[in-house]
Design a protein around this motif. Structure first.
Motif, short mmCIF file in Angstrom:
data_model
loop_
_atom_site.label_atom_id
_atom_site.label_comp_id
_atom_site.label_asym_id
_atom_site.label_seq_id
_atom_site.Cartn_x
_atom_site.Cartn_y
_atom_site.Cartn_z
N GLU A 1 -5.96 32.29 92.31
CA GLU A 1 -6.95 31.49 93.02
C GLU A 1 -6.80 30.06 92.53
O GLU A 1 -6.89 29.78 91.34
CB GLU A 1 -8.35 32.02 92.77
CG GLU A 1 -8.56 33.43 93.33
CD GLU A 1 -9.99 33.90 93.17
OE1 GLU A 1 -10.86 33.39 93.91
OE2 GLU A 1 -10.24 34.76 92.32
N TYR B 1 -8.44 27.13 92.51
CA TYR B 1 -9.40 26.35 91.73
C TYR B 1 -9.57 26.85 90.29
O TYR B 1 -9.50 26.07 89.35
CB TYR B 1 -10.74 26.27 92.47
CG TYR B 1 -10.74 25.30 93.64
CD1 TYR B 1 -9.53 24.85 94.19
CD2 TYR B 1 -11.91 24.83 94.21
CE1 TYR B 1 -9.51 23.98 95.26
CE2 TYR B 1 -11.90 23.94 95.28
CZ TYR B 1 -10.70 23.52 95.80
OH TYR B 1 -10.67 22.64 96.85
N ASP C 1 -11.88 28.37 99.71
CA ASP C 1 -10.95 29.39 99.22
C ASP C 1 -10.66 30.40 100.32
O ASP C 1 -11.58 30.98 100.92
CB ASP C 1 -11.56 30.08 98.00
CG ASP C 1 -10.66 31.17 97.46
OD1 ASP C 1 -10.78 32.32 97.92
OD2 ASP C 1 -9.83 30.88 96.58
#
Length: 251
Positions: A96, A98, A175
């Motif tokens: 992911e 971030y 996301d």
């Protein structure tokens, strides 16, 4: 931590109870009560400490062993692999953007977001198990760590995942896994990734401010839901800002 209204297989905020226990144990191993230990307590003791059943503990430890954080050795106990525990950017796990960038001590954010429809060609249709010419939504964005471009992503989602809704009225800038789960009710369970060096096209190179001859790592992925059906094709170009690792379990 016990909630008597939930069974071990119930979901809490989208996460199975054993997943929460895995998160709690990893935190304790990294910064908490087990930070200086080379073994975890017995299952019965962990169950008492965390106020869950031994079944939940056993499921959590099985998941941690599959991920390589621990090894359960008969006659010795649950041994901690601190080398694996301290890895922060593993290509064999879900990436992911971030959280990954935050783990490097930088502030993640996106710009240059483009969202538009395309028609599936032969290759994309094959990858997503749709018909050539079917509508696909393309999402492009540049991800920065503070002010440095570090990832350029291109995601392709079948238009059919959104049903009759107008996708232009949906926020698709966040996301992509959250978008799939929140807007399409699709939870990505696995993906198949191909890794290769790539220079990218001129527009990507300009966006990423690459030096002449500088290459990127391209992750070309097809993501599958829990029914093993493809729900996304994803191209992610990573700069040398990252230092990736892969755990290969042999036993």
């Amino acid at each position: 931590m016990r909630d008597s209204s939930l069974s071990p297989s119930s979901r809490l905020g989208g996460a199975v109870i054993s997943d929460r226990i895995v998160g709690a144990l990893l935190e304790e191993l990294r910064t908490g009560r087990y930070a200086q230990t080379d073994r975890l307590p017995a299952e019965v003791d962990l169950a008492a400490e965390l106020s869950v059943s031994r079944t939940v503990i056993r499921d959590a430890l099985s998941e941690m062993e599959r991920a390589g954080y621990i090894e359960r050795v008969r006659g010795i106990g649950t041994v901690v692999n601190r080398s694996v525990l301290n890895l922060r950017s593993r290509l064999d796990q879900k990436l992911e953007y971030y959280p990954l960038i935050r783990s490097f001590g930088s502030y993640p954010h996106a710009d240059g977001i483009q969202i538009y429809p395309v028609r599936a060609g032969e290759e994309l249709a094959r990858d997503l198990v749709i018909e050539p010419g079917d509508d696909v939504i393309c999402i492009k964005k540049r991800i920065l760590a503070d002010t440095t471009p570090v990832i350029y992503s291109i995601d392709y989602l079948p238009r059919a995942l959104f049903g009759s809704r107008d996708y232009t009225r949906i926020d698709l800038s966040g996301d992509i896994f959250d978008v799939l789960e929140r807007e399409c009710r699709q939870q990505v369970a696995s993906n198949v990734a191909h890794l290769k060096a790539s220079c990218g096209d001129e527009s990507i190179r300009a966006a990423m401010r690459l030096a002449p001859g500088e290459a990127m790592l391209l992750l070309d992925e097809i993501c599958y839901n829990r029914l093993c059906h493809p729900v996304m094709r994803s191209l992610s170009y990573y700069t040398n800002f990252f230092d990736f690792s892969i755990l290969r379990k042999l036993l």
